[in-house]
Design a protein around this motif. Structure first.
Motif, PDB file in Angstrom:
ATOM      1  N   THR A  72       0.870  -1.169   0.000  1.00  0.00           N
ATOM      2  CA  THR A  72       0.000   0.000   0.000  1.00  0.00           C
ATOM      3  C   THR A  72       0.913   1.225   0.000  1.00  0.00           C
ATOM      4  O   THR A  72       1.775   1.370   0.860  1.00  0.00           O
ATOM      5  CB  THR A  72      -0.924   0.003   1.222  1.00  0.00           C
ATOM      6  OG1 THR A  72      -1.819  -1.108   1.123  1.00  0.00           O
ATOM      7  CG2 THR A  72      -1.732   1.292   1.298  1.00  0.00           C
ATOM      8  N   SER A  91      -2.943   4.235  -2.019  1.00  0.00           N
ATOM      9  CA  SER A  91      -3.505   3.211  -2.891  1.00  0.00           C
ATOM     10  C   SER A  91      -2.892   1.855  -2.570  1.00  0.00           C
ATOM     11  O   SER A  91      -1.701   1.752  -2.297  1.00  0.00           O
ATOM     12  CB  SER A  91      -3.251   3.562  -4.360  1.00  0.00           C
ATOM     13  OG  SER A  91      -3.800   2.579  -5.223  1.00  0.00           O
ATOM     14  N   PRO A  93      -3.957  -2.612  -1.458  1.00  0.00           N
ATOM     15  CA  PRO A  93      -4.934  -3.520  -0.829  1.00  0.00           C
ATOM     16  C   PRO A  93      -5.333  -3.106   0.573  1.00  0.00           C
ATOM     17  O   PRO A  93      -6.424  -3.437   1.027  1.00  0.00           O
ATOM     18  CB  PRO A  93      -4.209  -4.872  -0.836  1.00  0.00           C
ATOM     19  CG  PRO A  93      -2.756  -4.544  -0.996  1.00  0.00           C
ATOM     20  CD  PRO A  93      -2.709  -3.313  -1.826  1.00  0.00           C
ATOM     21  N   ARG A 139     -11.823  -0.445  -5.343  1.00  0.00           N
ATOM     22  CA  ARG A 139     -11.388  -1.133  -6.552  1.00  0.00           C
ATOM     23  C   ARG A 139     -12.596  -1.771  -7.238  1.00  0.00           C
ATOM     24  O   ARG A 139     -13.548  -2.167  -6.556  1.00  0.00           O
ATOM     25  CB  ARG A 139     -10.350  -2.204  -6.207  1.00  0.00           C
ATOM     26  CG  ARG A 139     -10.918  -3.376  -5.399  1.00  0.00           C
ATOM     27  CD  ARG A 139      -9.890  -4.447  -5.186  1.00  0.00           C
ATOM     28  NE  ARG A 139     -10.538  -5.629  -4.633  1.00  0.00           N
ATOM     29  CZ  ARG A 139      -9.901  -6.745  -4.316  1.00  0.00           C
ATOM     30  NH1 ARG A 139      -8.597  -6.824  -4.481  1.00  0.00           N
ATOM     31  NH2 ARG A 139     -10.553  -7.768  -3.829  1.00  0.00           N
ATOM     32  N   GLU A 146      -7.139  -0.030  -7.658  1.00  0.00           N
ATOM     33  CA  GLU A 146      -7.042  -0.564  -6.301  1.00  0.00           C
ATOM     34  C   GLU A 146      -7.893   0.300  -5.370  1.00  0.00           C
ATOM     35  O   GLU A 146      -8.326   1.396  -5.736  1.00  0.00           O
ATOM     36  CB  GLU A 146      -5.590  -0.517  -5.810  1.00  0.00           C
ATOM     37  CG  GLU A 146      -4.610  -1.261  -6.683  1.00  0.00           C
ATOM     38  CD  GLU A 146      -3.171  -1.017  -6.255  1.00  0.00           C
ATOM     39  OE1 GLU A 146      -2.373  -1.947  -6.336  1.00  0.00           O
ATOM     40  OE2 GLU A 146      -2.851   0.123  -5.835  1.00  0.00           O
ATOM     41  N   ARG A 183       0.507   1.177 -11.663  1.00  0.00           N
ATOM     42  CA  ARG A 183      -0.479   0.233 -11.144  1.00  0.00           C
ATOM     43  C   ARG A 183      -1.768   0.296 -11.948  1.00  0.00           C
ATOM     44  O   ARG A 183      -2.427  -0.729 -12.165  1.00  0.00           O
ATOM     45  CB  ARG A 183      -0.742   0.521  -9.664  1.00  0.00           C
ATOM     46  CG  ARG A 183       0.439   0.168  -8.778  1.00  0.00           C
ATOM     47  CD  ARG A 183       0.105   0.243  -7.303  1.00  0.00           C
ATOM     48  NE  ARG A 183       1.245  -0.178  -6.500  1.00  0.00           N
ATOM     49  CZ  ARG A 183       1.166  -0.548  -5.231  1.00  0.00           C
ATOM     50  NH1 ARG A 183      -0.005  -0.533  -4.610  1.00  0.00           N
ATOM     51  NH2 ARG A 183       2.238  -0.931  -4.568  1.00  0.00           N
ATOM     52  N   ASN A 187      -3.124  -3.016 -13.685  1.00  0.00           N
ATOM     53  CA  ASN A 187      -4.456  -3.478 -13.311  1.00  0.00           C
ATOM     54  C   ASN A 187      -5.471  -3.321 -14.432  1.00  0.00           C
ATOM     55  O   ASN A 187      -6.668  -3.527 -14.217  1.00  0.00           O
ATOM     56  CB  ASN A 187      -4.942  -2.726 -12.065  1.00  0.00           C
ATOM     57  CG  ASN A 187      -4.163  -3.125 -10.826  1.00  0.00           C
ATOM     58  OD1 ASN A 187      -3.719  -4.256 -10.700  1.00  0.00           O
ATOM     59  ND2 ASN A 187      -3.978  -2.182  -9.912  1.00  0.00           N
TER      60      ASN A 187
END
Length: 527
Positions: A72, A91, A93, A139, A146, A183, A187
């Motif tokens: 994070t 940003s 998990p 997310r 995320e 990211r 993602n």
């Protein structure tokens, strides 16, 4: 429970892939959470990891030597300094958990996404750092794909630093340059062209550069490249499939059809390559290199064009030993003016190095201004004729160049003797005389270099994109030669596949970690 993975795999809308299984440790405040996804088989090809993706989503491929943990991350998303507000982005998990630990107000773990909440940020000891507004995104509907929280605090340096420090002490990691956008790419929120467009949009200095970046950010260039690539993939697949039916002597497609598809793709690629010269100047500016002999007034002209004393000016010949570059926006056009060392024969090692750098700048120039000392000759026509002859030996025949006859304040009659010419101007750089006509000529040449394009017209502005397109075109040329020689489909398919991979590199569907590092290293921290 934590799971290790060996390769980072990301496709469009990766979180929604029907054949993907995601796992994450919700309780790890340090953000040391790892994702695992299953997207079919992988095989090694040409040094790249190629992933067999689901039918609905094209997989993006990347070689990652050590994927590590999905931390994070946190960073200041607004420019450092003093302002009305500063925004710190979190940003990863554990973004909701991390933000909730330092935020006093609503429970950020349970609030609805895309909502803003007033509260206070506290440090480890519970002391209030600042009053903030926390905006929460879940997310995959966030910039990074995320869970994300953006904390808007007062815009002082100390305040923003203290809020960020609270998050880092709470378990977050300081983001690397471009890591949020990287990211977003990994993602599946954006492709590589769109990621680069984010950086270009931030750095855009003119309205045209901003519009070009927006066009790419909206996916127009990506869509064009993806369409051409899809045609090539279909052609390559048919060529490869034909090998399985070679003994039946029934071709799945005639060579003429393959040729038509390849030629059509080449034309589409070539049309895009031709926009690069315009796109480069839109993105980087028009490079105007000022050259001439020592003490002709080159540095004085640079200062006059900029309207400020940027370069050192003395009566000593050879004062400028290296090139000096400054940007200026004139009527919406970005110019990059470059002052250079005087050109002459010399045995001085330092001056010779300066002259070598001048010649390197000449080769990179879009426009060249040759400054001539108007007091160095008694006859203007002879002086200019000799200067044009000298200039022809310095610049290429197709170079866009003009002559600025300088120091008319010392010899006023020079302006009257000057023959009418669209590329010769009588000026006094020291007194800013005659610069209006010179600037009008520069702007006219700028319009030639940057013609108006229709709204929505595609244009490449990035050297990486141009290089990939050129390689793709070369591979397709090889494919046509292979067809002409009557070789089997196998050899044609190799070249078509290589062309497809080159196009895939543009949008990031085929890429390596080295390419990603090069792209995202251009970004600022916080983006």
């Amino acid at each position: 429970m934590r799971m290790k993975i060996g390769t980072v795999v990301s496709g469009r809308n990766a979180f929604q892939q029907r054949d993907a299984v995601w796992a994450r440790d919700e309780t790890d405040i340090t953000g040391k959470t790892r994702y695992m996804t299953h997207v079919g088989s992988a095989q090694e090809k040409s040094g790249k990891t190629v992933i067999a993706a689901s039918q609905q989503h094209a997989a993006r491929t990347a070689v990652v030597n050590s994927p590590g943990d999905v931390d994070t991350i946190a960073a200041l998303a607004t420019p450092p300094g003093t302002g009305g507000i500063a925004v710190i982005r979190v940003s990863g998990p554990a973004a909701l958990e991390l933000a909730a630990r330092v935020f006093r107000g609503s429970n950020l773990r349970t609030v609805q996404p895309r909502t803003a909440h007033f509260g206070k940020v506290v440090d480890e000891e519970g002391s209030v750092v600042d009053e903030v507004v926390a905006t929460v995104f879940h997310r995959p509907s966030s910039y990074t794909g995320e869970d994300t929280v953006e904390l808007s605090c007062h815009g002082g340096r100390a305040v923003a630093a203290a809020v960020l420090e609270a998050l880092l002490r709470g378990g977050g990691r300081h983001a690397l340059p471009g890591e949020f956008t990287k990211r977003s790419f990994l993602n599946g929120r954006i492709d590589l062209v769109q990621a680069e467009a984010v950086a270009d949009l931030i750095q855009a200095e003119t309205r045209r550069a901003q519009k070009a970046s927006i066009n790419q950010l909206e996916g127009r260039l990506s869509g064009y490249v993806r369409e051409v690539r899809e045609r090539l993939l279909q052609t390559a697949s048919i060529l490869e499939l034909s090998l399985d039916f070679a003994e039946d002597d029934v071709p799945l497609a005639e060579p003429a059809e393959h040729r038509m598809n390849i030629e059509k793709s080449m034309q589409a690629i070539d049309a895009l390559v031709k926009t690069y010269d315009v796109g480069r100047t839109v993105r980087e500016g028009i490079r105007v290199v000022i050259i001439g002999r020592p003490n002709a007034g080159k540095s004085s002209l640079l200062n006059a064009l900029l309207g400020m004393p940027r370069a050192i000016v003395t009566e000593v010949a050879g004062t400028t030993r290296d090139y000096l570059e400054e940007a200026a926006i004139v009527d919406g056009t970005l110019f990059r003016f470059v002052d250079t060392a005087g050109l002459r024969e010399t045995h001085d090692r330092v001056e010779r190095e300066g002259i070598a750098r001048t010649m390197a700048q000449v080769r990179e120039a879009d426009i060249i201004i040759d400054v001539v000392d108007g007091t160095s000759g008694t006859n203007t026509e002879i002086l200019l004729r000799e200067e044009r002859q000298w200039l022809s030996g310095v610049v290429s025949p197709d170079a866009v160049a003009c002559i600025a006859l300088n120091k008319i304040d010392l010899v006023p009659e020079l302006a009257g003797e000057l023959s009418v010419s669209e590329d010769t101007f009588a000026i006094s750089a020291a007194h800013s005389l005659g610069l209006e006509k010179l600037m009008a000529w520069l702007q006219s040449r700028a319009r030639d270099l940057q013609p108006e394009l229709e709204d929505g017209s595609l244009m490449i502005t990035n050297t990486r994109h141009r290089d990939c397109l050129v390689r793709a075109k070369e591979y397709l040329g090889n494919a046509l030669e292979t067809l002409d020689r009557g070789l089997t489909e196998e050899f044609v398919a190799v070249s078509v596949r290589n062309a497809s991979d080159a196009l895939g590199e543009i949008i990031g569907e085929v890429t390596t970690e080295d390419v990603l590092q090069s792209v995202f290293s251009r970004f600022c921290i916080g983006k």
